[in-house]
Design an enzyme around this catalytic site. Structure first.
Site, PDB file in Angstrom:
ATOM      1  N   ASP A  31      25.253  55.414   7.789  1.00  0.00           N
ATOM      2  CA  ASP A  31      26.700  55.006   8.012  1.00  0.00           C
ATOM      3  C   ASP A  31      27.379  55.482   9.195  1.00  0.00           C
ATOM      4  OD1 ASP A  31      27.152  54.031   5.275  1.00  0.00           O
ATOM      5  OD2 ASP A  31      26.522  55.898   4.752  1.00  0.00           O
ATOM      6  N   ASP A 171      26.023  49.135  -2.116  1.00  0.00           N
ATOM      7  CA  ASP A 171      26.450  50.136  -1.536  1.00  0.00           C
ATOM      8  C   ASP A 171      27.437  51.023  -2.216  1.00  0.00           C
ATOM      9  OD1 ASP A 171      26.225  52.435   0.113  1.00  0.00           O
ATOM     10  OD2 ASP A 171      27.200  51.180   2.036  1.00  0.00           O
TER      11      ASP A 171
END
Ligand code: DX5
Ligand code: ZN
Length: 208
Positions: A31, A171
């Site tokens: 991320d 996600d």
């Protein structure tokens, strides 16, 4: 079902990347936040690139950034399978997808919970992956939004109608319960559920 593990919420990244490397997890989900597209900021590339010292798993890079073109050449240098950025950046989307492809890396677009799936239509011929956000991007450890279930079904129907072979990755807030709402996906990305456990492999097995 493939599993991608996010270490965003890890309190000890080297230790947890080494532990993940000993499992059969398919990808490490990286991320990246720039403090503009989302309020938080992750470590700079000069630190992030050290991932390779702790794992040789392929990377699934999720760019939560306003200017993907600044980050794509950097993350293309690593052991990267997918680079995904957000359809909500609006600007130069085709150009940036082509930039990812120019490095021989698979490209994806992510969509936030309130963005309709039809916003992906113009880009479908270019896409290898769609990352459906099941939380608002920017933070790990949030609760899975149940509206994601219908959204995934709608996206699967859209992909079929356009004969797209893009994979669906989901996600945010994924665990052994919420995964049941994601049966139409190809990849589950999970962070806290794996990282905050004693036995990573057991949790990964539970997601497959
Ligand atoms: C959220 C991130 C996610 C998140 C996943 O903005 O994109 O990848 O870290 O972590 P959990 O599974 O804790 O929601
Ligand atoms: Zn992510």
């Amino acid at each position: 079902m493939k599993v991608s593990a996010s270490f965003l919420n890890s309190s000890n990244v080297p230790r947890d990347l080494k532990r993940l490397n000993e499992t059969d997890v398919d990808y490490i989900h990286v991320d990246i936040m720039d403090g503009k597209f989302v309020p938080n900021k992750t470590m700079p590339f000069s630190e992030m690139k050290n991932i390779y010292k702790f794992t040789d798993k392929r990377l699934d890079v999720h760019l939560m950034v306003q200017n993907p073109e600044k980050y794509i050449p950097l993350y293309a240098e690593l052991n990267t399978e997918y680079i995904t950025f957000h359809v909500e950046v609006m600007d130069k989307i085709e150009e940036d997808l082509e930039l990812i492809k120019s490095y021989g890396i698979k490209c994806g677009l992510a969509i936030k919970p309130n963005t309709p799936v039809k916003s992906l239509v113009p880009y479908l011929p270019l896409l290898d992956l769609i990352l459906v956000m099941s939380v608002e991007p920017g933070l790990g450890g949030q609760a899975f939004l149940s509206s994601t279930h219908d959204k995934i079904k709608e996206l699967r129907a859209l992909l079929n109608s356009y004969h797209s072979k893009a994979l669906i990755n989901v996600d945010g807030g994924i665990d052994n319960k919420t995964k049941k709402m994601c049966e139409d996906c190809d990849i589950l990305t999970s962070g806290s559920y794996i990282i905050h456990s004693e036995n990573f492999q057991e949790k990964i097995d539970g997601l497959r």
